[in-house]
Write a protein that holds these residues in place. Structure first.
Motif, mmCIF file in Angstrom:
data_model
loop_
_atom_site.group_PDB
_atom_site.id
_atom_site.type_symbol
_atom_site.label_atom_id
_atom_site.label_comp_id
_atom_site.label_asym_id
_atom_site.label_seq_id
_atom_site.Cartn_x
_atom_site.Cartn_y
_atom_site.Cartn_z
ATOM 1 N N PHE A 5 0.855 -1.191 0.000
ATOM 2 C CA PHE A 5 0.000 0.000 0.000
ATOM 3 C C PHE A 5 0.886 1.235 0.000
ATOM 4 O O PHE A 5 2.044 1.165 0.405
ATOM 5 C CB PHE A 5 -0.904 -0.001 1.234
ATOM 6 N N VAL A 6 0.328 2.368 -0.384
ATOM 7 C CA VAL A 6 1.171 3.568 -0.506
ATOM 8 C C VAL A 6 1.785 4.017 0.814
ATOM 9 O O VAL A 6 2.807 4.680 0.828
ATOM 10 C CB VAL A 6 0.399 4.766 -1.121
ATOM 11 N N PHE A 7 1.162 3.669 1.947
ATOM 12 C CA PHE A 7 1.707 4.142 3.223
ATOM 13 C C PHE A 7 2.789 3.217 3.772
ATOM 14 O O PHE A 7 3.408 3.507 4.778
ATOM 15 C CB PHE A 7 0.581 4.294 4.245
ATOM 16 N N GLU A 8 3.038 2.092 3.096
ATOM 17 C CA GLU A 8 3.959 1.109 3.660
ATOM 18 C C GLU A 8 5.418 1.390 3.307
ATOM 19 O O GLU A 8 5.723 1.912 2.238
ATOM 20 C CB GLU A 8 3.569 -0.292 3.169
ATOM 21 N N LYS A 9 6.297 0.997 4.234
ATOM 22 C CA LYS A 9 7.732 1.114 4.025
ATOM 23 C C LYS A 9 8.354 -0.257 4.256
ATOM 24 O O LYS A 9 7.764 -1.086 4.927
ATOM 25 C CB LYS A 9 8.344 2.098 5.031
ATOM 26 N N PRO A 10 9.562 -0.488 3.725
ATOM 27 C CA PRO A 10 10.225 -1.778 3.995
ATOM 28 C C PRO A 10 10.392 -1.979 5.500
ATOM 29 O O PRO A 10 10.523 -1.008 6.244
ATOM 30 C CB PRO A 10 11.585 -1.617 3.324
ATOM 31 N N ALA A 11 10.402 -3.241 5.933
ATOM 32 C CA ALA A 11 10.468 -3.567 7.363
ATOM 33 C C ALA A 11 11.633 -2.865 8.046
ATOM 34 O O ALA A 11 12.760 -2.897 7.563
ATOM 35 C CB ALA A 11 10.603 -5.077 7.539
ATOM 36 N N GLY A 12 11.341 -2.225 9.153
ATOM 37 C CA GLY A 12 12.393 -1.592 9.945
ATOM 38 C C GLY A 12 12.780 -0.195 9.504
ATOM 39 O O GLY A 12 13.642 0.437 10.111
ATOM 40 N N MET A 13 12.178 0.305 8.429
ATOM 41 C CA MET A 13 12.496 1.655 7.951
ATOM 42 C C MET A 13 11.510 2.644 8.573
ATOM 43 O O MET A 13 10.308 2.380 8.606
ATOM 44 C CB MET A 13 12.406 1.717 6.426
ATOM 45 N N GLY A 117 8.956 -6.524 14.197
ATOM 46 C CA GLY A 117 9.304 -5.117 14.256
ATOM 47 C C GLY A 117 9.767 -4.715 15.639
ATOM 48 O O GLY A 117 10.157 -5.541 16.440
ATOM 49 N N GLY A 118 9.698 -3.425 15.915
ATOM 50 C CA GLY A 118 10.104 -2.947 17.228
ATOM 51 C C GLY A 118 11.547 -2.504 17.252
ATOM 52 O O GLY A 118 11.992 -1.861 18.177
#
Lengths: 394, 213
Positions: A5-13, A117-118
């Motif tokens: 989706f447009v609001f998503e970023k790669p994990a941890g970014m 995450g986290g």
């Protein structure tokens, strides 16, 4: 895999929004100023490096490296730490600058997250490297500077634990007689598995004295008295020498007025495998991971063909900001809301306020849809509206 | 000395056993305290605050530092591989991890399937045995899998062996002995060293004195 989706970023970014950014900058500037005042010079290295050079030399696990291919098919990595790139610079571009060198950096580093995450996969580090200096004075300087930087940034409740990889390795080898058996115990210590360590030690065919020596190792944590306890384990010549050096290191730190927050901890192992001598980590109340860490790495530079002893530390900016909480001393934001006929007046006002150091937004009233919502974001608003003279301040 | 330590505890049977241990170690915990349904329980007289979590989640809370210490089964520690100190074997909730299957099972398949609540432990174990297997993660009633043909074998914890027996399964290999462990966050271990050392030592001497009996 579905398209993001447009609001998503790669994990941890993560994005850094204004409030956090400002706070981060403020703390970082304090830290950088302190490092500069101790004579450290900042340098910058590229974000991308070769996997075969910096990637290999770095102590970060291979599966945590972000990798990509260049146009010739060579594997590149996003730098996972700054120590290896600086070792490369020192042995190439700065090859002819005589040791010792005092360098500093402030850069984001990249480590892919394995699990949930986290934890960020990109985070900013500020750190120093003191290269070509093998003495206790260098160690004291690095530790004192780290302590000073923590204090100056405003963290008052903290502890710095100092361990020594060489001492532990030496002692294990001495008691167990060979590298392989020592390696097995080192693995337990590295994994922080004291239950496994203890039961393994109890199974070994050793004299009860040696068993006690190995078990006692886990208790070598605390103040300066720990060094005497360590010497009661009867280390060999080299170990004795190490303890003597640590004692004089402590004295030096007292002279720096930096000994108050120091504890000794021979169970401290860093995940950075290139450390060879002392290792240290800083902890702040309420933060579950080290806010700063460092150590001596005397072998790394020889990988880049300019052999030298070296020591350094890095600060995790994200944990520093977290440790300092929401102490808000942000710059007041002002706004001049004006209409076309009073633009000139507004410009003059903005110029004089900016010269005083204020952060001033100039906004044409006709460009704002919801004036009430917009005004809420400012601490101070100057209205220069309509044809009458003078300004209204709200 | 005034800091309150936060302790992550697994809900259920281990919690009761652990509370009993803490009482015996001299921590004044109120009576009927373990019957509460609350997820956060304060015990100010003991200087402790308990958070009650799913057993599998205890090391997560401790690794992230929202709990200073915790009690976790070795099975969970093996599965989760969290960056925490495993300081003491509490010798409670004893059981073991094992491979089980049908007595007449055919284990020579090209792609053997293993069902488990512990996918990491299972794949690690079979790799070390030089076997390539496909692991299917289940969340409970693992014994079902070989019975209805979802998997050939299972990896699970065994305490009495009754569940296996009643479902017509047999134990094939033992993987590891399991007990509950006291775990500590690395930063807390140094920041609150004296309080944590005190707790560990009290628990240790208790466990050792029980051993001698």
């Amino acid at each position: 895999m579905s398209k993001p989706f447009v609001f998503e970023k790669p994990a941890g970014m993560r994005d850094t929004l204004p409030a956090f950014y400002q706070k981060n900058e403020e703390i970082k500037n304090t830290i950088k100023k302190e490092m500069e005042s101790w004579g450290y010079q900042f340098i910058q290295t590229p974000t991308l490096e070769y996997h075969d050079t910096v990637g290999e030399a770095s102590a970060i696990l291979d599966q945590q490296l972000f990798k990509l291919l260049d146009m010739e098919g060579k594997t590149l990595v996003l730098r996972p730490d700054m120590t290896a790139p600086i070792a490369r610079v020192v042995s190439s571009s700065m090859k002819n600058v005589a040791y010792p060198l005092r360098l500093a950096y402030n850069s984001p580093v990249f480590r892919a997250q394995q699990r949930e995450g986290g934890r960020p996969a990109e985070f900013e580090q500020v750190g120093i490297e003191l290269i070509g200096e093998g003495t206790a004075s260098a160690e004291a300087e690095a530790l004192a500077l780290m302590t000073e930087v923590i204090k100056k940034s405003g963290i008052h409740s903290f502890t710095v634990a100092v361990g020594h990889i060489g001492f532990v390795q030496e002692l294990l080898r001495d008691i167990l007689g060979n590298e392989a058996r020592a390696g097995e115990l080192l693995r337990y210590l590295n994994e922080k598995n004291y239950v496994g360590y203890t039961s393994h030690v109890k199974q070994l065919p050793l004299s009860s004295i040696d068993t006690q020596r190995l078990l006692k190792l886990l208790d070598l944590r605390g103040g300066i008295e720990v060094l005497d306890e360590a010497s009661s384990l009867n280390p060999k010549e080299k170990g004795k020498q190490t303890l003597k050096e640590l004692k004089s290191l402590y004295k030096l730190l007292q002279e720096y007025d930096a000994a108050k927050n120091i504890v000794f901890d021979f169970t401290l192992f860093s995940h950075m495998s290139y450390y060879t001598g002392i290792v240290f980590e800083g902890y702040a109340a309420g933060i579950g991971a080290p806010i700063a860490s460092g150590g001596r790495y005397d072998e790394l530079l020889s990988r880049f063909e300019r052999k030298a002893p070296a020591i350094g530390f890095a600060i995790r900016m994200d944990y520093f900001v977290e440790a300092l909480g929401n102490k808000n001393n942000q710059m007041k934001r002002q706004c001049i809301l004006y209409t076309g006929e009073r633009r000139k007046e507004a410009l003059q006002l903005a110029r004089s306020k900016r010269e005083e150091g204020g952060h001033v937004v100039m906004q044409d009233l006709s460009g704002v849809e919801n004036v009430d919502e917009f005004s809420k974001r400012f601490d101070e608003i100057h209205y220069l509206i309509g044809s009458q003279q003078g300004e209204d301040i709200l | 000395m005034s800091t309150v330590l936060t302790m992550a505890m697994p809900k259920g049977r281990i919690f009761e056993e652990a509370v009993e241990l803490l009482r015996q170690a001299g921590y004044p915990l109120p009576p009927e305290f373990e019957e509460s349904r609350k997820l956060i329980i304060d015990a100010p007289e003991a200087g402790l605050r308990f958070i009650l979590a799913k057993p599998m989640d205890v090391p997560t809370y401790v690794e992230h530092g929202v709990a200073d210490i915790g009690i976790a089964g070795k099975d969970v520690m093996l599965e989760e591989e969290r960056d925490v100190y495993e300081v003491l074997d509490l010798k409670i909730s004893e059981c073991y991890l094992a491979v089980a299957g049908l007595p007449d099972g055919n284990y020579q398949k090209a792609a053997p399937k293993i069902a488990s609540k512990y996918p990491n432990v299972a794949s690690h174990y079979f790799r070390e045995q030089g076997q390539q297997v496909e692991v299917i993660k289940l969340n409970g009633s693992i014994e079902l899998a070989p019975l209805i043909g979802l998997a050939d074998r299972i990896v699970d914890i065994v305490s009495t062996g009754r569940t296996l027996k009643e479902n017509g399964l047999i134990e094939l290999e033992k993987i590891a002995d399991i007990t509950s462990r006291l775990i500590v966050n690395p930063a807390s271990y140094r920041l609150h060293a004296s309080r944590i050392n005190d707790l560990v030592e009290r628990m240790r001497s208790l466990v050792e004195s029980k051993e001698e009996l």
